[in-house]
Each structure stands twice: as structure tokens, then as C-alpha cells.
Design a protein around this motif. Structure first.
Motif, PDB file in Angstrom:
ATOM      1  N   MET A 149       9.355  49.307 113.856  1.00 20.02           N
ATOM      2  CA  MET A 149       9.146  48.887 112.458  1.00 20.02           C
ATOM      3  C   MET A 149       7.997  47.871 112.390  1.00 20.02           C
ATOM      4  O   MET A 149       7.863  47.017 113.259  1.00 20.02           O
ATOM      5  CB  MET A 149      10.431  48.258 111.913  1.00 20.02           C
ATOM      6  CG  MET A 149      10.318  47.790 110.482  1.00 20.02           C
ATOM      7  SD  MET A 149      11.793  46.914 109.878  1.00 20.02           S
ATOM      8  CE  MET A 149      12.698  48.218 109.078  1.00 20.02           C
ATOM      9  N   ARG A 150       7.178  47.974 111.340  1.00 19.22           N
ATOM     10  CA  ARG A 150       6.080  47.021 111.148  1.00 19.22           C
ATOM     11  C   ARG A 150       6.415  46.066 109.991  1.00 19.22           C
ATOM     12  O   ARG A 150       7.371  46.290 109.254  1.00 19.22           O
ATOM     13  CB  ARG A 150       4.781  47.772 110.836  1.00 19.22           C
ATOM     14  CG  ARG A 150       4.323  48.612 112.004  1.00 19.22           C
ATOM     15  CD  ARG A 150       2.893  49.058 111.864  1.00 19.22           C
ATOM     16  NE  ARG A 150       2.556  49.920 112.986  1.00 19.22           N
ATOM     17  CZ  ARG A 150       2.136  49.478 114.169  1.00 19.22           C
ATOM     18  NH1 ARG A 150       1.962  48.185 114.369  1.00 19.22           N
ATOM     19  NH2 ARG A 150       1.876  50.309 115.146  1.00 19.22           N
ATOM     20  N   GLY A 151       5.580  45.026 109.858  1.00 20.01           N
ATOM     21  CA  GLY A 151       5.830  43.998 108.843  1.00 20.01           C
ATOM     22  C   GLY A 151       6.001  44.584 107.443  1.00 20.01           C
ATOM     23  O   GLY A 151       6.882  44.163 106.689  1.00 20.01           O
ATOM     24  N   ARG A 152       5.170  45.580 107.089  1.00 17.63           N
ATOM     25  CA  ARG A 152       5.254  46.127 105.717  1.00 17.63           C
ATOM     26  C   ARG A 152       6.568  46.889 105.492  1.00 17.63           C
ATOM     27  O   ARG A 152       7.135  46.857 104.409  1.00 17.63           O
ATOM     28  CB  ARG A 152       4.042  46.968 105.370  1.00 17.63           C
ATOM     29  CG  ARG A 152       3.956  48.351 105.991  1.00 17.63           C
ATOM     30  CD  ARG A 152       3.067  49.271 105.128  1.00 17.63           C
ATOM     31  NE  ARG A 152       1.747  48.692 104.915  1.00 17.63           N
ATOM     32  CZ  ARG A 152       0.740  48.752 105.778  1.00 17.63           C
ATOM     33  NH1 ARG A 152       0.912  49.381 106.927  1.00 17.63           N
ATOM     34  NH2 ARG A 152      -0.425  48.213 105.514  1.00 17.63           N
ATOM     35  N   ASP A 153       7.086  47.533 106.581  1.00 19.65           N
ATOM     36  CA  ASP A 153       8.379  48.238 106.450  1.00 19.65           C
ATOM     37  C   ASP A 153       9.506  47.210 106.283  1.00 19.65           C
ATOM     38  O   ASP A 153      10.460  47.430 105.535  1.00 19.65           O
ATOM     39  CB  ASP A 153       8.659  49.102 107.692  1.00 19.65           C
ATOM     40  CG  ASP A 153       7.494  50.036 107.986  1.00 19.65           C
ATOM     41  OD1 ASP A 153       7.012  50.667 107.028  1.00 19.65           O
ATOM     42  OD2 ASP A 153       7.043  50.072 109.141  1.00 19.65           O
ATOM     43  N   LEU A 154       9.360  46.091 107.011  1.00 25.52           N
ATOM     44  CA  LEU A 154      10.373  45.039 106.892  1.00 25.52           C
ATOM     45  C   LEU A 154      10.412  44.505 105.454  1.00 25.52           C
ATOM     46  O   LEU A 154      11.479  44.270 104.880  1.00 25.52           O
ATOM     47  CB  LEU A 154      10.075  43.903 107.883  1.00 25.52           C
ATOM     48  CG  LEU A 154      11.087  42.758 107.879  1.00 25.52           C
ATOM     49  CD1 LEU A 154      12.459  43.250 108.352  1.00 25.52           C
ATOM     50  CD2 LEU A 154      10.635  41.608 108.788  1.00 25.52           C
ATOM     51  N   GLU A 196       4.191  44.294 114.724  1.00 25.48           N
ATOM     52  CA  GLU A 196       5.394  44.961 115.207  1.00 25.48           C
ATOM     53  C   GLU A 196       6.569  43.994 115.050  1.00 25.48           C
ATOM     54  O   GLU A 196       6.459  42.822 115.399  1.00 25.48           O
ATOM     55  CB  GLU A 196       5.183  45.322 116.683  1.00 25.48           C
ATOM     56  CG  GLU A 196       6.150  46.344 117.248  1.00 25.48           C
ATOM     57  CD  GLU A 196       6.086  47.699 116.550  1.00 25.48           C
ATOM     58  OE1 GLU A 196       7.170  48.206 116.232  1.00 25.48           O
ATOM     59  OE2 GLU A 196       4.975  48.225 116.299  1.00 25.48           O
ATOM     60  N   VAL A 197       7.685  44.454 114.489  1.00 25.90           N
ATOM     61  CA  VAL A 197       8.835  43.574 114.233  1.00 25.90           C
ATOM     62  C   VAL A 197       9.922  43.854 115.267  1.00 25.90           C
ATOM     63  O   VAL A 197      10.267  45.019 115.516  1.00 25.90           O
ATOM     64  CB  VAL A 197       9.392  43.839 112.807  1.00 25.90           C
ATOM     65  CG1 VAL A 197      10.596  42.951 112.527  1.00 25.90           C
ATOM     66  CG2 VAL A 197       8.312  43.621 111.763  1.00 25.90           C
ATOM     67  N   THR A 198      10.462  42.815 115.883  1.00 27.37           N
ATOM     68  CA  THR A 198      11.511  43.010 116.897  1.00 27.37           C
ATOM     69  C   THR A 198      12.866  43.254 116.197  1.00 27.37           C
ATOM     70  O   THR A 198      13.046  42.863 115.041  1.00 27.37           O
ATOM     71  CB  THR A 198      11.655  41.763 117.789  1.00 27.37           C
ATOM     72  OG1 THR A 198      12.160  40.699 116.965  1.00 27.37           O
ATOM     73  CG2 THR A 198      10.334  41.345 118.419  1.00 27.37           C
ATOM     74  N   PRO A 199      13.825  43.853 116.909  1.00 26.95           N
ATOM     75  CA  PRO A 199      15.163  44.054 116.310  1.00 26.95           C
ATOM     76  C   PRO A 199      15.790  42.717 115.898  1.00 26.95           C
ATOM     77  O   PRO A 199      16.473  42.632 114.873  1.00 26.95           O
ATOM     78  CB  PRO A 199      15.969  44.705 117.439  1.00 26.95           C
ATOM     79  CG  PRO A 199      14.945  45.348 118.321  1.00 26.95           C
ATOM     80  CD  PRO A 199      13.708  44.494 118.241  1.00 26.95           C
ATOM     81  N   GLU A 200      15.540  41.643 116.645  1.00 26.99           N
ATOM     82  CA  GLU A 200      16.102  40.328 116.299  1.00 26.99           C
ATOM     83  C   GLU A 200      15.511  39.837 114.970  1.00 26.99           C
ATOM     84  O   GLU A 200      16.224  39.273 114.129  1.00 26.99           O
ATOM     85  CB  GLU A 200      15.798  39.292 117.397  1.00 26.99           C
ATOM     86  CG  GLU A 200      16.478  39.509 118.728  1.00 26.99           C
ATOM     87  CD  GLU A 200      15.890  40.670 119.530  1.00 26.99           C
ATOM     88  OE1 GLU A 200      14.675  40.947 119.384  1.00 26.99           O
ATOM     89  OE2 GLU A 200      16.658  41.314 120.273  1.00 26.99           O
ATOM     90  N   GLN A 201      14.214  40.053 114.799  1.00 27.09           N
ATOM     91  CA  GLN A 201      13.570  39.634 113.541  1.00 27.09           C
ATOM     92  C   GLN A 201      14.122  40.446 112.357  1.00 27.09           C
ATOM     93  O   GLN A 201      14.344  39.907 111.280  1.00 27.09           O
ATOM     94  CB  GLN A 201      12.046  39.788 113.643  1.00 27.09           C
ATOM     95  CG  GLN A 201      11.403  38.735 114.537  1.00 27.09           C
ATOM     96  CD  GLN A 201       9.933  39.021 114.807  1.00 27.09           C
ATOM     97  OE1 GLN A 201       9.519  40.167 114.945  1.00 27.09           O
ATOM     98  NE2 GLN A 201       9.147  37.956 114.905  1.00 27.09           N
ATOM     99  N   GLN A 202      14.348  41.739 112.598  1.00 26.81           N
ATOM    100  CA  GLN A 202      14.921  42.582 111.526  1.00 26.81           C
ATOM    101  C   GLN A 202      16.293  42.065 111.122  1.00 26.81           C
ATOM    102  O   GLN A 202      16.610  41.930 109.943  1.00 26.81           O
ATOM    103  CB  GLN A 202      15.101  44.012 112.029  1.00 26.81           C
ATOM    104  CG  GLN A 202      13.829  44.824 112.080  1.00 26.81           C
ATOM    105  CD  GLN A 202      14.116  46.233 112.611  1.00 26.81           C
ATOM    106  OE1 GLN A 202      15.058  46.887 112.203  1.00 26.81           O
ATOM    107  NE2 GLN A 202      13.298  46.664 113.545  1.00 26.81           N
ATOM    108  N   GLU A 203      17.108  41.775 112.120  1.00 28.63           N
ATOM    109  CA  GLU A 203      18.478  41.318 111.868  1.00 28.63           C
ATOM    110  C   GLU A 203      18.466  39.989 111.099  1.00 28.63           C
ATOM    111  O   GLU A 203      19.199  39.783 110.142  1.00 28.63           O
ATOM    112  CB  GLU A 203      19.203  41.188 113.217  1.00 28.63           C
ATOM    113  CG  GLU A 203      20.625  40.689 113.139  1.00 28.63           C
ATOM    114  CD  GLU A 203      21.534  41.620 112.313  1.00 28.63           C
ATOM    115  OE1 GLU A 203      21.294  42.840 112.300  1.00 28.63           O
ATOM    116  OE2 GLU A 203      22.454  41.093 111.680  1.00 28.63           O
TER     117      GLU A 203
END
Ligand code: SAM
Length: 301
Positions: free
Chosen positions: A1-6, A60-67
Motif C-alpha cells: 500500500m502507498r501513502g495515497r491508498d492509505l 510505501e506504507v508498512t502494516p504497522e503504519q496502516q494499523e
């Protein structure tokens, strides 16, 4: 996932339409406005990615950042103020720690600091008192912008005193600010919190909402302390105590000799009837054109 998807995923949570995780259920229609969703989505993503750069869209967004972003967005969707969700907020040119239930400084209060700056910044070595410091926004800005000034701050709330102390260290002005826990409605001119006086000026953004208005406030205000908001039956309980004590603790000499208050528009005219004799009162407008600030010049009349 990228920043814009987040950013898109966070927007869905904020709108209360996310089905991404059962842990974030319960946000069916957050009631946030489109503008509030945009601001919160942007600030949460910047906060989690640790950058405000436009290149964050491609990061690029890490799973931890997504959570983490989902968890913060969910709190905001439940109407927790963004400032508490992020844990910090800018006031003028400083970033202050924000912690519920201490009041979040409002944009109007930046105008109050600006007015005081314009009137007094040329005066060297002023010593002022702030009544009801909250997060410390007013005092810390004035101290930061006037390196020769010193201050005393009081509040009746332990959480506010602790947060102001923390923010004073964060802003590098702790050595010029003394804090006391004190209820202004029970203070006398000889109370220990005034021992460094008399003060060149006193400033306060007191609680000024009328008790009957409290149940009608936005859900976000439930996260803030009632004692930071409610000023009693007519909203003027704390203001009256300040006006009573001001002539006893403000210096009769020097070029400042002022009391500055932030109030509701109807209270600005009501206060004209409460100021002590021999004072000159000026009302100033906020950025929305509403009467909001009262400057009382003592010993001028
Ligand atoms: C509207 S908030 C202002 C906070 C901060 N100065 C600002 O502008 O963001 C009012 C503050 O006054 C404090 N306060 C309320 N009643 C008080 C009293 N009787 N004596 C001293 N402080 C009081 C509250 O705890 C709160 O921190």
C-alpha cells in the motif's frame, strides 16, 4: 500500500463506511462534515508517515503504519477531537502536547495573543499573570515571542498544571514560568500564587459558556473538562472573580497595567457594567468579526 491508498482507506473509516476490520466496527456514519473528514485524513496520514511532504503519496506504507492510521481514524470517527487523537497541535508557531480533558486552544485565542503582542511587544521585561492556563498556549506563546518577559500561571485543574509544565519544557521557556494550583474564586490578594506580583498585565480565557448551553455542545466537547468550559449560570462566574481581584494584583506603574479577557460576544458588553471604576474598556473583534476580547486599562480613567 502507498501513502495515497492509505489516505483513501483513512477517509472511509472517518466517513464511517469502512468495512476493513471488525475491530473498527461501530463507525456507521460518523457525522463528521466533509471538511472535517478531509482535514483529519490528511493530518492522520502525515502524522503516521512522519512527513508532510507531497512525496508521502508515493511512500510505501508498512502494516504497522496502516494499523496505527486505522486506529487513529476510528477514534476520530467516534468524535474524539483530532488534537487529542494526534496528541499534539500547533498554536501560533509552536507545537504543544494535547491531552484530554485539558482544553484544546481555539484559533480565536491566537488572535488574543496577537492583540497583546501588537500592544505590548515593545515593552521590555514585563511580568504577567495568566488565570486558567489550560495547555499553556497563551503564556507559552507570549514567553516564546518575548524573551525578556516572565510569567506566573494558575489553574484549579491538576491536569492543566501538569500539561502546561510539560509544554513549557517542550517550548524551552520553563525557567520563566511559575505555576500554582489555585481556584481564582477563592483567591485573595495575599494568596501565595500572587507573591511575585504586582503584575504588569493579567490575561485570561476563562470558562464562559452558560450552564444551560452545555447540553447543546458538539460531541467533541465531551472530551474536554466541564470546568474549562462552563462559567456558571450566566457564564461569568470566573470572569467576575478576575475583575474583582485585578485591581489588587495589577501594577499601578509601568506602561502596561492591563487586563485582557476572551469572552463570548454578548459577555463583552456585559463586562462593561462589571469593570471597576477608573478603568477604560476596549472591545476587540475576532477573525470572524465577532466581539470576543476585552482589554481593560486600569488606572487610566
Ligand atoms: C477556557 S479554558 C482556557 C485554557 C487556555 N488558557 C486556553 O486559552 O486554551 C479555562 C481554563 O481555566 C481553568 N479554570 C476554570 N475555573 C477556574 C477557576 N475558578 N480558577 C482557576 N482556573 C480555572 C480551567 O481548568 C481551564 O484550564
Amino acid at each position: 500500500m502507498r501513502g495515497r491508498d492509505l489516505l483513501h482507506a483513512v477517509r472511509r473509516v472517518l466517513l464511517g463506511s469502512s468495512s476493513s476490520s471488525s475491530r473498527h466496527a461501530g463507525s456507521a456514519g460518523s457525522g463528521l462534515t466533509v471538511e472535517e473528514v478531509s482535514v483529519a485524513a490528511r493530518e492522520i496520514v502525515y502524522h503516521v508517515l512522519g512527513t508532510r511532504a507531497s512525496s508521502s503519496c508515493e511512500m510505501e506504507v508498512t502494516p504497522e503504519q496502516q494499523e496505527r492510521a486505522h486506529s487513529l481514524a476510528h477514534r476520530r470517527a467516534c468524535r474524539e477531537p483530532l488534537q487529542y487523537v494526534l496528541g499534539e497541535w500547533d498554536f501560533r508557531d509552536q507545537t504543544l502536547t494535547m491531552r484530554s480533558p485539558v482544553l484544546i486552544p481555539r484559533p480565536e485565542t491566537e488572535v488574543l495573543v496577537d492583540l497583546i503582542q501588537r500592544k505590548l511587544r515593545q515593552q521590555h521585561g514585563l511580568h504577567f499573570l495568566e488565570i486558567g492556563v489550560g495547555s499553556g498556549a497563551i503564556s507559552l506563546s507570549l514567553l516564546h515571542e518575548n524573551p525578556s518577559w516572565t510569567a506566573t500561571g494558575i489553574d484549579l485543574d491538576d491536569a492543566a498544571i501538569q500539561l502546561t509544565q510539560h509544554n513549557a519544557s517542550r517550548c524551552g521557556v520553563a525557567d520563566r514560568l511559575t505555576l500554582h494550583k489555585q481556584d481564582i474564586t477563592t483567591a485573595t490578594p495575599s494568596s501565595p500564587c500572587f507573591s511575585s506580583g504586582p503584575f504588569d498585565f493579567v490575561v485570561s480565557n476563562p470558562p464562559y459558556i452558560r450552564r444551560d448551553e452545555m447540553p447543546k455542545l458538539a460531541p467533541e466537547l465531551r472530551y474536554e473538562n466541564d470546568m474549562a468550559l462552563c462559567g456558571g449560570e450566566d457564564g461569568l462566574d470566573v470572569t467576575r472573580a478576575i475583575l474583582d481581584i485585578a485591581p489588587h494584583i495589577i501594577s499601578r506603574t509601568g506602561g502596561a497595567r492591563q487586563l485582557w479577557l476572551e469572552l463570548s460576544p454578548p459577555q463583552c458588553s456585559a463586562v462593561a457594567r462589571l469593570v471597576p471604576p477608573g478603568c477604560v474598556l476596549h472591545v476587540h473583534l475576532d477573525q470572524y468579526g465577532h466581539e470576543r476580547f476585552v482589554q481593560v486599562n486600569l488606572w487610566d480613567g
